[in-house]
Design a protein around this motif. Sequence first.
Motif, PDB file in Angstrom:
ATOM      1  N   PRO A 408      -4.532 -36.521  13.713  1.00 11.39           N
ATOM      2  CA  PRO A 408      -5.613 -35.842  12.981  1.00 11.39           C
ATOM      3  C   PRO A 408      -6.697 -35.338  13.931  1.00 11.39           C
ATOM      4  CG  PRO A 408      -5.806 -38.214  12.724  1.00 11.39           C
ATOM      5  CD  PRO A 408      -4.506 -37.973  13.435  1.00 11.39           C
ATOM      6  N   TRP A 409      -7.557 -34.439  13.404  1.00  9.30           N
ATOM      7  CA  TRP A 409      -8.525 -33.754  14.245  1.00  9.30           C
ATOM      8  C   TRP A 409      -9.942 -34.214  13.919  1.00  9.30           C
ATOM      9  CZ3 TRP A 409      -4.110 -31.624  12.305  1.00  9.30           C
ATOM     10  CH2 TRP A 409      -3.199 -31.142  13.265  1.00  9.30           C
ATOM     11  N   LEU A 410     -10.694 -34.474  14.976  1.00 11.69           N
ATOM     12  CA  LEU A 410     -12.075 -34.950  14.846  1.00 11.69           C
ATOM     13  C   LEU A 410     -13.009 -33.771  14.592  1.00 11.69           C
ATOM     14  CD1 LEU A 410     -14.014 -37.439  15.226  1.00 11.69           C
ATOM     15  CD2 LEU A 410     -14.287 -36.655  17.587  1.00 11.69           C
ATOM     16  N   TYR A 411     -13.884 -33.924  13.594  1.00 17.65           N
ATOM     17  CA  TYR A 411     -14.892 -32.905  13.314  1.00 17.65           C
ATOM     18  C   TYR A 411     -16.248 -33.584  13.164  1.00 17.65           C
ATOM     19  CZ  TYR A 411     -14.710 -34.562   8.474  1.00 17.65           C
ATOM     20  OH  TYR A 411     -14.773 -35.335   7.345  1.00 17.65           O
ATOM     21  N   THR A 412     -17.315 -32.814  13.391  1.00 18.35           N
ATOM     22  CA  THR A 412     -18.672 -33.330  13.233  1.00 18.35           C
ATOM     23  C   THR A 412     -19.461 -32.399  12.323  1.00 18.35           C
ATOM     24  OG1 THR A 412     -18.652 -34.261  15.469  1.00 18.35           O
ATOM     25  CG2 THR A 412     -20.808 -33.963  14.425  1.00 18.35           C
ATOM     26  N   PRO A 413     -19.989 -32.884  11.182  1.00 19.71           N
ATOM     27  CA  PRO A 413     -20.840 -32.029  10.336  1.00 19.71           C
ATOM     28  C   PRO A 413     -22.058 -31.553  11.122  1.00 19.71           C
ATOM     29  CG  PRO A 413     -20.182 -34.031   9.176  1.00 19.71           C
ATOM     30  CD  PRO A 413     -19.797 -34.227  10.606  1.00 19.71           C
ATOM     31  N   VAL A 414     -22.432 -30.293  10.953  1.00 16.92           N
ATOM     32  CA  VAL A 414     -23.562 -29.740  11.698  1.00 16.92           C
ATOM     33  C   VAL A 414     -24.420 -28.877  10.785  1.00 16.92           C
ATOM     34  CG1 VAL A 414     -22.405 -29.741  13.946  1.00 16.92           C
ATOM     35  CG2 VAL A 414     -22.192 -27.749  12.444  1.00 16.92           C
ATOM     36  N   GLU A 415     -25.625 -28.612  11.256  1.00 15.48           N
ATOM     37  CA  GLU A 415     -26.529 -27.673  10.592  1.00 15.48           C
ATOM     38  C   GLU A 415     -27.289 -26.935  11.682  1.00 15.48           C
ATOM     39  OE1 GLU A 415     -28.979 -30.110   8.180  1.00 15.48           O
ATOM     40  OE2 GLU A 415     -30.198 -30.846   9.856  1.00 15.48           O
ATOM     41  N   PRO A 416     -27.764 -25.722  11.404  1.00 18.94           N
ATOM     42  CA  PRO A 416     -28.449 -24.953  12.455  1.00 18.94           C
ATOM     43  C   PRO A 416     -29.776 -25.586  12.846  1.00 18.94           C
ATOM     44  CG  PRO A 416     -28.607 -23.827  10.336  1.00 18.94           C
ATOM     45  CD  PRO A 416     -27.660 -24.975  10.134  1.00 18.94           C
ATOM     46  N   GLY A 440     -24.411 -35.362  10.350  1.00 21.09           N
ATOM     47  CA  GLY A 440     -23.631 -36.378   9.656  1.00 21.09           C
ATOM     48  C   GLY A 440     -22.700 -37.068  10.625  1.00 21.09           C
ATOM     49  N   GLU A 441     -21.993 -38.065  10.127  1.00 20.98           N
ATOM     50  CA  GLU A 441     -21.084 -38.833  10.964  1.00 20.98           C
ATOM     51  C   GLU A 441     -19.785 -38.062  11.179  1.00 20.98           C
ATOM     52  OE1 GLU A 441     -21.650 -41.711  12.512  1.00 20.98           O
ATOM     53  OE2 GLU A 441     -23.711 -41.512  11.783  1.00 20.98           O
ATOM     54  N   PRO A 442     -19.223 -38.135  12.381  1.00 24.77           N
ATOM     55  CA  PRO A 442     -17.933 -37.482  12.627  1.00 24.77           C
ATOM     56  C   PRO A 442     -16.857 -38.053  11.708  1.00 24.77           C
ATOM     57  CG  PRO A 442     -18.982 -38.131  14.694  1.00 24.77           C
ATOM     58  CD  PRO A 442     -19.766 -38.774  13.589  1.00 24.77           C
ATOM     59  N   GLY A 443     -15.865 -37.254  11.429  1.00 28.00           N
ATOM     60  CA  GLY A 443     -14.753 -37.678  10.586  1.00 28.00           C
ATOM     61  C   GLY A 443     -13.443 -37.139  11.118  1.00 28.00           C
ATOM     62  N   LEU A 444     -12.356 -37.600  10.515  1.00 20.65           N
ATOM     63  CA  LEU A 444     -11.024 -37.137  10.880  1.00 20.65           C
ATOM     64  C   LEU A 444     -10.420 -36.372   9.715  1.00 20.65           C
ATOM     65  CD1 LEU A 444      -9.520 -40.262  12.708  1.00 20.65           C
ATOM     66  CD2 LEU A 444     -10.259 -38.122  13.761  1.00 20.65           C
ATOM     67  N   ALA A 445      -9.677 -35.319  10.049  1.00 25.03           N
ATOM     68  CA  ALA A 445      -9.055 -34.507   9.013  1.00 25.03           C
ATOM     69  C   ALA A 445      -7.684 -34.059   9.481  1.00 25.03           C
ATOM     70  CB  ALA A 445      -9.914 -33.294   8.683  1.00 25.03           C
ATOM     71  N   VAL A 446      -6.830 -33.775   8.525  1.00 25.64           N
ATOM     72  CA  VAL A 446      -5.579 -33.087   8.816  1.00 25.64           C
ATOM     73  C   VAL A 446      -5.754 -31.646   8.344  1.00 25.64           C
ATOM     74  CG1 VAL A 446      -4.168 -35.151   8.670  1.00 25.64           C
ATOM     75  CG2 VAL A 446      -4.567 -33.800   6.616  1.00 25.64           C
ATOM     76  N   ILE A 447      -5.008 -30.756   8.946  1.00 24.89           N
ATOM     77  CA  ILE A 447      -5.147 -29.334   8.636  1.00 24.89           C
ATOM     78  C   ILE A 447      -3.832 -28.822   8.074  1.00 24.89           C
ATOM     79  CG2 ILE A 447      -5.645 -27.044   9.581  1.00 24.89           C
ATOM     80  CD1 ILE A 447      -7.276 -28.466  11.780  1.00 24.89           C
ATOM     81  N   THR A 508      -8.356 -42.708   5.081  1.00 26.10           N
ATOM     82  CA  THR A 508      -7.318 -41.697   5.255  1.00 26.10           C
ATOM     83  C   THR A 508      -7.948 -40.343   5.569  1.00 26.10           C
ATOM     84  OG1 THR A 508      -5.919 -42.840   3.654  1.00 26.10           O
ATOM     85  CG2 THR A 508      -5.338 -40.555   4.190  1.00 26.10           C
ATOM     86  N   PRO A 509      -7.466 -39.652   6.608  1.00 25.44           N
ATOM     87  CA  PRO A 509      -8.042 -38.334   6.933  1.00 25.44           C
ATOM     88  C   PRO A 509      -7.925 -37.369   5.756  1.00 25.44           C
ATOM     89  CG  PRO A 509      -6.667 -39.120   8.735  1.00 25.44           C
ATOM     90  CD  PRO A 509      -6.432 -40.045   7.580  1.00 25.44           C
ATOM     91  N   ARG A 510      -8.982 -36.621   5.511  1.00 29.47           N
ATOM     92  CA  ARG A 510      -8.968 -35.631   4.443  1.00 29.47           C
ATOM     93  C   ARG A 510      -8.197 -34.394   4.899  1.00 29.47           C
ATOM     94  NH1 ARG A 510     -15.143 -34.912   2.719  1.00 29.47           N
ATOM     95  NH2 ARG A 510     -14.188 -33.896   0.912  1.00 29.47           N
ATOM     96  N   GLU A 511      -7.692 -33.634   3.931  1.00 29.22           N
ATOM     97  CA  GLU A 511      -6.910 -32.441   4.260  1.00 29.22           C
ATOM     98  C   GLU A 511      -7.775 -31.193   4.125  1.00 29.22           C
ATOM     99  OE1 GLU A 511      -2.606 -30.459   3.171  1.00 29.22           O
ATOM    100  OE2 GLU A 511      -3.802 -31.304   1.531  1.00 29.22           O
ATOM    101  N   ILE A 512      -7.773 -30.381   5.176  1.00 33.82           N
ATOM    102  CA  ILE A 512      -8.503 -29.108   5.176  1.00 33.82           C
ATOM    103  C   ILE A 512      -7.565 -28.004   4.711  1.00 33.82           C
ATOM    104  CG2 ILE A 512      -9.593 -27.380   6.663  1.00 33.82           C
ATOM    105  CD1 ILE A 512     -10.654 -29.659   8.377  1.00 33.82           C
TER     106      ILE A 512
END
Length: 521
Positions: A408-416, A440-447, A508-512
């Motif tokens: 799975p792929w690590l992502y980080t929520p961001v804002e400008p 926000g806190e980093p998370g894992l996702a599947v694509i 469980t990683p969320r699906e994008i």
Amino acid sequence: MSPRSPREISVLVPPDLAPLYPDDPSRIGPYLVLGRLGQGATGTVYAAVDTASDSPGDRLVVVKVLTSPELDSADAYPALEQRLRALSNTDPTRVVVPLTFDSDANPPWVSMPYLAGERLSHYVTRRGGLGTGKLIALATGLAEGLSALHTRGVAHGSLRPSEVLLESHGPHIMECAVAASAERMRGAGATWLSPERFRGGTATPAADVFAWGAVVAFAGTGRVPFGPGEPEEIAERAAEGSFDLDGLPKGLLPVVGRALDPDPERRPSLREVIGAVIAVWQAENAGEDGATGSPGRDELAHVLEREWQAVEPPARVPQVIRLEGRMSNHRPGRALFLAGSVVVALTLVGGGVWGLARAFGPEEDGALAAADTAGERSSSESPSPEDDPLTMVVRFDPAEQESPATGPWLYTPVEPEGELVRGQGVPTHAEWAERWEAAGEPGLAVIDPEAEVLCAKFCAAPQHLFIDEEGRGTWELTGGDFVDYLSWGPVVIVEVTFAEEAREGDDTPREIVRVTELFTD
């Protein structure tokens, strides 16, 4: 069946081919341009048709338009002419050599045979280090390819896994037309750059031997030999001779270690390299399949070639190309670089992106697939983060991905960080990423491989910009293409939509299912 019009020809094309951009040429020299195979810092690569060929299977060629930074000065063109002539006379067994070229065109171009395969960087990323048989076949093939170049007085200068094409007959060295400057290689190419090259030295056979050692180490272990880090950190370890070859077949350790010596005078010659690798093969295969003596070179080449028979691309599909219209001076050139108005009628069927679209270095992979409707989608069709809690803006950093090929792929929520101001010029990817802060806190996702992806710049074509009036990407790709990008690209800011909300306590990683790159101008 009615006879084919004299204005139509048949050609075998890859099953998946990116369309041309509006400002792309429709003709380069004697070739009709069909679609894009890749784009990067050294130019754009096209699939094209040689209309003079009598065989549909031989009509497809690759044409690269050279826009390398090394060619910014007019003084570089005599050397380019000399290098391309030397390459044209190089043994093509392990090197992709020019068919024709025009170094006086504006910009210059070179045509090459079309070879369907997979670049070494992708192959190892997906499968891990090569087995001993394939590794010995690779090490021998690359050394022989470099030797063929050096025989013609050409040092490659930028050999790395992304510039090695694997197909059913073995490895082929690509990207030989322009020797990369040390300045251009210091970034993403630092791992493969010898210490003297990192300090600004020119491309030499000894530097190519160093790159050979680094590529073989990567192919055998699945890891970069000097470890991760900033270019200066990698270069410091290379200058100290501090490399990690753990996991490399024992027999190859001495010759690869010598190749990675910081002192170019202590590195082996390619003749020594080939002899040492063949000796390892003989030791590994003594008594097997009748391999009791020293095989001849032809016999050995046949044995090693068998290692690659499983590397098979999808079959190309026949298409009829209809030629219409008269030639025009759409893009003037120094000599033979012409452009015309040609209508190309292609109906491409599904399949993976193979061939040279996946073959041209990490930076050459700019646009792998796209739909003809790019740019027609309105931002109103995209869900708003305020209206859809499943949607958020995140940062993907390929350098942070533990398994960039499989997830799975690590992502980080961001804002400008404050208000995003437009119309201030197109920023670099680093400048754009710095305008966003973690939210926000980093998370894992599947694509989802079939996820809808709308790219704006970096995951589409780094030298172009595809955004609507709100700065949202419009170039259509798939989730599979975006996953491929995460194995090599820079930091990217995207709006993602998940298939379902996260459940409390569920790891469980969320699906994008949707990705839209955000950018500005």
